[in-house]
Write a protein that holds these residues in place. Structure first.
Motif, PDB file in Angstrom:
ATOM      1  N   PHE A   1       0.570   5.770  -0.085  1.00  7.82           N
ATOM      2  CA  PHE A   1      -0.264   6.617   1.073  1.00  7.82           C
ATOM      3  C   PHE A   1       0.006   7.206   0.291  1.00  7.82           C
ATOM      4  N   GLY A   2      -0.809   8.593   0.698  1.00  6.96           N
ATOM      5  CA  GLY A   2      -0.352  10.015   0.206  1.00  6.96           C
ATOM      6  C   GLY A   2      -0.309  10.335   1.860  1.00  6.96           C
ATOM      7  N   SER A   3       0.155  11.893   1.440  1.00 11.15           N
ATOM      8  CA  SER A   3       0.512  12.346   2.218  1.00 11.15           C
ATOM      9  C   SER A   3      -0.627  13.020   3.137  1.00 11.15           C
TER      10      SER A   3
ATOM     11  N   TYR B   1       0.924  -1.702  -0.261  1.00 11.24           N
ATOM     12  CA  TYR B   1      -0.210  -0.325   0.261  1.00 11.24           C
ATOM     13  C   TYR B   1       1.163   1.192   0.284  1.00 11.24           C
TER      14      TYR B   1
END
Lengths: 113, 114
Positions: free
Chosen positions: A104-106, A102
């Motif tokens: 993740f964005g920030s 996975y």
């Protein structure tokens, strides 16, 4: 390389206003996409996930909706924000069929006032 | 019910101390297990993972062993640094979940002081 973009980084919105958060992925195709929310003092809660264009599954009933108009675009929306919608929203993607990896964005920190 | 249970924080340590964050899970079969880290103001980063029993995940000095008999995946680091201050999340993906949804624990905040 594969990257994920999420914007805006911070947002302050009045109660009753609409919301649109956008997430886009680059460098891959047909990813699984996810929206998570982290409320203050709480863990991460899965809100929506999508396995393809126009395919949205909701994990919990709420004031929010999600859409996937393009393969690598995932949008989180609300018509009228509530105070309880405040939190840290994270978009994530994963290669279909893989149970790891996975990304993740920030994140977007949303404060509803 | 909760699938992943973590020890509550905050955990406050001095630099070079030993860190343990307990994590236990509830799931049938053999879920995949993960530790994610969230540094202040940032999103989540995968710290380590284990996909089958007795696997040991390791990264940046952190380790966690998949213990099927105790349904645990405790995170350890022998000597923490100030830069390890963050929130740590234990998570799993059920082996029966074809959509691969991550289920997270509540997170444990770690504060390392000089």
């Amino acid at each position: 390389s594969q990257t994920i973009h999420q914007w805006p980084a911070t947002l302050v919105q009045p109660v009753g206003s609409p919301l649109s958060l956008e997430c886009t992925v680059e460098g891959t195709s047909n990813p699984n996409l996810y929206w998570y929310r982290q409320a203050a003092g709480r863990g991460l809660q899965l809100l929506f996930y999508s396995v393809g264009i126009g395919q949205i599954s909701s994990e919990v009933p709420q004031n929010l909706s999600a859409s996937r108009p393009q393969d690598r675009q995932f949008i989180l929306s609300s018509k009228k924000l509530l105070l309880s919608d405040s939190g840290f929203y994270l978009c994530a993607w994963r290669i279909q069929g893989k149970f790891y990896g996975y990304t993740f964005g920030s994140g977007t920190r949303l404060t509803v006032v | 019910g909760n699938s992943v249970t973590q020890m509550e924080g905050p955990v406050t340590l001095s630099e070079e101390a030993f860190l343990t964050i307990n994590c236990t899970y509830t799931a049938t079969g053999y879920p995949s297990l993960f530790w994610y880290v969230q540094y202040p103001g940032e999103g989540l980063q995968l710290l380590l993972k284990a996909t089958k029993a007795d696997d040991k995940g390791s990264n940046k000095g952190f380790e966690a062993t998949y213990r099927k008999e105790t349904t645990s995946f405790h995170l350890e680091k022998g000597s923490v640094q100030v830069s390890d201050s963050a929130v740590y999340f234990c998570a799993l993906v059920r082996s029966t979940d074809s959509w691969g949804k991550l289920q997270f624990g509540a997170g444990t905040q770690v504060v390392v002081t000089p």
